[in-house]
Design an enzyme around this catalytic site. Structure first.
Site, PDB file in Angstrom:
ATOM      1  N   LEU A  34       8.353   4.949  -8.175  1.00  0.00           N
ATOM      2  CA  LEU A  34       8.181   4.005  -7.068  1.00  0.00           C
ATOM      3  C   LEU A  34       8.993   4.394  -5.841  1.00  0.00           C
ATOM      4  O   LEU A  34      10.116   4.888  -5.942  1.00  0.00           O
ATOM      5  CB  LEU A  34       8.581   2.603  -7.532  1.00  0.00           C
ATOM      6  CG  LEU A  34       7.796   2.073  -8.742  1.00  0.00           C
ATOM      7  CD1 LEU A  34       8.293   0.678  -9.138  1.00  0.00           C
ATOM      8  CD2 LEU A  34       6.300   2.029  -8.457  1.00  0.00           C
ATOM      9  N   HIS A  35       8.389   4.173  -4.674  1.00  0.00           N
ATOM     10  CA  HIS A  35       9.058   4.439  -3.400  1.00  0.00           C
ATOM     11  C   HIS A  35       8.822   3.247  -2.475  1.00  0.00           C
ATOM     12  O   HIS A  35       8.168   2.266  -2.882  1.00  0.00           O
ATOM     13  CB  HIS A  35       8.556   5.757  -2.794  1.00  0.00           C
ATOM     14  CG  HIS A  35       7.049   5.848  -2.746  1.00  0.00           C
ATOM     15  ND1 HIS A  35       6.274   5.054  -1.929  1.00  0.00           N
ATOM     16  CD2 HIS A  35       6.183   6.628  -3.438  1.00  0.00           C
ATOM     17  CE1 HIS A  35       5.006   5.366  -2.105  1.00  0.00           C
ATOM     18  NE2 HIS A  35       4.919   6.309  -3.016  1.00  0.00           N
ATOM     19  N   HIS A  38       5.338   1.529  -2.258  1.00  0.00           N
ATOM     20  CA  HIS A  38       5.045   0.523  -3.286  1.00  0.00           C
ATOM     21  C   HIS A  38       5.811  -0.763  -2.975  1.00  0.00           C
ATOM     22  O   HIS A  38       5.263  -1.862  -3.069  1.00  0.00           O
ATOM     23  CB  HIS A  38       5.500   1.004  -4.672  1.00  0.00           C
ATOM     24  CG  HIS A  38       4.829   2.249  -5.151  1.00  0.00           C
ATOM     25  ND1 HIS A  38       5.489   3.449  -5.280  1.00  0.00           N
ATOM     26  CD2 HIS A  38       3.553   2.476  -5.547  1.00  0.00           C
ATOM     27  CE1 HIS A  38       4.653   4.360  -5.754  1.00  0.00           C
ATOM     28  NE2 HIS A  38       3.464   3.809  -5.905  1.00  0.00           N
ATOM     29  N   GLY A 149      -2.417   1.091  -1.146  1.00  0.00           N
ATOM     30  CA  GLY A 149      -1.816   1.670   0.059  1.00  0.00           C
ATOM     31  C   GLY A 149      -2.831   2.382   0.943  1.00  0.00           C
ATOM     32  O   GLY A 149      -3.812   2.960   0.460  1.00  0.00           O
ATOM     33  N   GLN A 155      -9.333   5.707  -1.839  1.00  0.00           N
ATOM     34  CA  GLN A 155      -9.213   4.906  -3.072  1.00  0.00           C
ATOM     35  C   GLN A 155      -9.405   3.425  -2.758  1.00  0.00           C
ATOM     36  O   GLN A 155     -10.100   2.702  -3.477  1.00  0.00           O
ATOM     37  CB  GLN A 155      -7.838   5.154  -3.705  1.00  0.00           C
ATOM     38  CG  GLN A 155      -7.483   4.189  -4.819  1.00  0.00           C
ATOM     39  CD  GLN A 155      -6.221   4.584  -5.549  1.00  0.00           C
ATOM     40  OE1 GLN A 155      -6.260   5.378  -6.480  1.00  0.00           O
ATOM     41  NE2 GLN A 155      -5.083   4.041  -5.139  1.00  0.00           N
TER      42      GLN A 155
HETATM   43  O1  PAF Z   1      -2.814   4.867  -6.538  1.00  0.00           O
HETATM   44  C1  PAF Z   1      -2.386   5.008  -7.701  1.00  0.00           C
HETATM   45  O2  PAF Z   1      -1.175   5.118  -7.948  1.00  0.00           O
HETATM   46  C2  PAF Z   1      -3.377   5.061  -8.854  1.00  0.00           C
HETATM   47  O3  PAF Z   1      -4.535   5.715  -8.490  1.00  0.00           O
HETATM   48  C3  PAF Z   1      -3.697   3.668  -9.461  1.00  0.00           C
HETATM   49  C4  PAF Z   1      -4.378   2.777  -8.455  1.00  0.00           C
HETATM   50  C5  PAF Z   1      -2.408   3.030  -9.933  1.00  0.00           C
HETATM   51  C6  PAF Z   1      -4.619   3.820 -10.672  1.00  0.00           C
HETATM   52  O4  PAF Z   1      -4.044   4.584 -11.677  1.00  0.00           O
END
Ligand code: PAF
Length: 279
Positions: A34-35, A38, A149, A155
Site C-alpha cells: 500500500l502507498h 491507496h 485509482g 481498469q
Molecule cells: O488495481 C489493483 O490493484 C488490482 O487490479 C485489483 C483491482 C485489486 C484486482 O486484483
C-alpha cells in the site's frame, strides 16, 4: 479494525454488521504494498463517513505467465499498520484456495473489446483476471461503493462497464492519481525501481504534460505522439508499449480532443510503468 481471512467468516460478520449499520459500505480492493494512492481512496471514503472494507490479495489470474506475480511486493505487516492508522473498519486477506472454491453467479457482460486495448495489447489475460476477482469480491461483500485509482484508468472504465451491464448495485468511483513530488505516479511497482531508474521514470509525467500542451496547440496527433515516444526512449526508457490518445470512454479520439486522455505504458528494463492524463 477487524481482519478476516476466510470467506465464511467475513460473510458471517457482514450479515451481522449490515443489520445495524447506518453507513454505506465502501470497498477498496488492493493487491497490498500500500502507498498514498491507496490511502487517498480510503480518505475519500472516510470523508463520506462510509464503512470501509479493504481487501489485500495478489490475484494470480491477472498476471500473464512471464509477468511479476512471484516477485510482486508483499508487505502484509506494514500494510495492516497503515490500514489501522487510516481507521479502516474491516480488512479481508483471503487465500487462493478459499477463493477458488467460491462460486458466484456467472454474469453476462460484454467487454466491448476494452480488455484488448492499451494494456490489453501486451497483457491479454489481465483484464479478464481482474473481472473475475472483482466480481467475486462484489458478490461476496456487496459493497455500495467501490473505489479505483485514476492511474489504472482502463481498469476503472472496464469495471464500470461490467457493473453497468450486470445487476450489481455497486457504484464505481475513481480517486485521482497521487504523485511523488517529481511527478511519478504512485504505484506498488515503483518499489522495483533503482534510484537511477526513478530519475528516468519521472519523465513519463513530464512528457505527458508536454504532449498535452502540444496537442492543444497543434492538432497533428500522429507526428506529435511519434516524437514524444522518441523522447521517452531518449530519456532512458527501454521500450514504449503505447503512447496513445483515446476518449474517456476509450474510443478513437479526434481533434479538439474534448474529454480525452493521453495514455502511456513504458518499460525501464523489466519494470513496466503506466500513466495517463486528461487533455
Ligand atoms: O488495481 C489493483 O490493484 C488490482 O487490479 C485489483 C483491482 C485489486 C484486482 O486484483
Amino acid at each position: 479494525m477487524i481482519i478476516k481471512k476466510t470467506i465464511n467468516s467475513i460473510q458471517k460478520l457482514l450479515e451481522i454488521e449490515k443489520v445495524n449499520l447506518k453507513k454505506k459500505v465502501a470497498f477498496i480492493p488492493t493487491m497490498g504494498a500500500l502507498h498514498d494512492g491507496h490511502l487517498s481512496l480510503i480518505k475519500s471514503a472516510k470523508a463520506k463517513k462510509q464503512f470501509i472494507i479493504v481487501s489485500i490479495y495478489v490475484n494470480p489470474s491477472q498476471f500473464g505467465p512471464n509477468e511479476d506475480f512471484i516477485k510482486y511486493p508483499r508487505s502484509l505487516k506494514s500494510d495492516l499498520k497503515k490500514l489501522k492508522k487510516s481507521n479502516v473498519d474491516l480488512v479481508f486477506t483471503p487465500n487462493s484456495k478459499d477463493l477458488s472454491r467460491y462460486k458466484y453467479k456467472n454474469y453476462n457482460f460484454k467487454t466491448l473489446g476494452l480488455e484488448r486495448k492499451l494494456c490489453g495489447s501486451t497483457r491479454p489475460y489481465h483484464f479478464m483476471g481482474v473481472a473475475e476477482i472483482v466480481l467475486k469480491f462484489f458478490t461476496l461483500l456487496k459493497p455500495d461503493i467501490a473505489y479505483f485509482g485514476e492511474k489504472d484508468y482502463q481498469q476503472f472504465i472496464f469495471i464500470k462497464k461490467i457493473v453497468d451491464q450486470t445487476n450489481l448495485k455497486t457504484k464505481i468511483m475513481m480517486g485521482k492519481t497521487i504523485r511523488e513530488k517529481n511527478g511519478l505516479a504512485l504505484s506498488s511497482r515503483n518499489k522495483y525501481l533503482k534510484p537511477e531508474e526513478v530519475i528516468i521514470a519521472k519523465n513519463i509525467f513530464k512528457i505527458l504534460k508536454e504532449t498535452r500542451i502540444l496537442i492543444k496547440k497543434n492538432k497533428k496527433q500522429l507526428s506529435i505522439l511519434k516524437e514524444q515516444k522518441r523522447k521517452l526512449i531518449a530519456c532512458g526508457f527501454s521500450n514504449v508499449e503505447y503512447f496513445q490518445i483515446l476518449t474517456n470512454d476509450l474510443k478513437h479520439a479526434k481533434s479538439p480532443y474534448i474529454k480525452s486522455r493521453i495514455f502511456v505504458a513504458a518499460r525501464i528494463g523489466s519494470v513496466r510503468l503506466i500513466d495517463n492524463i486528461l487533455i
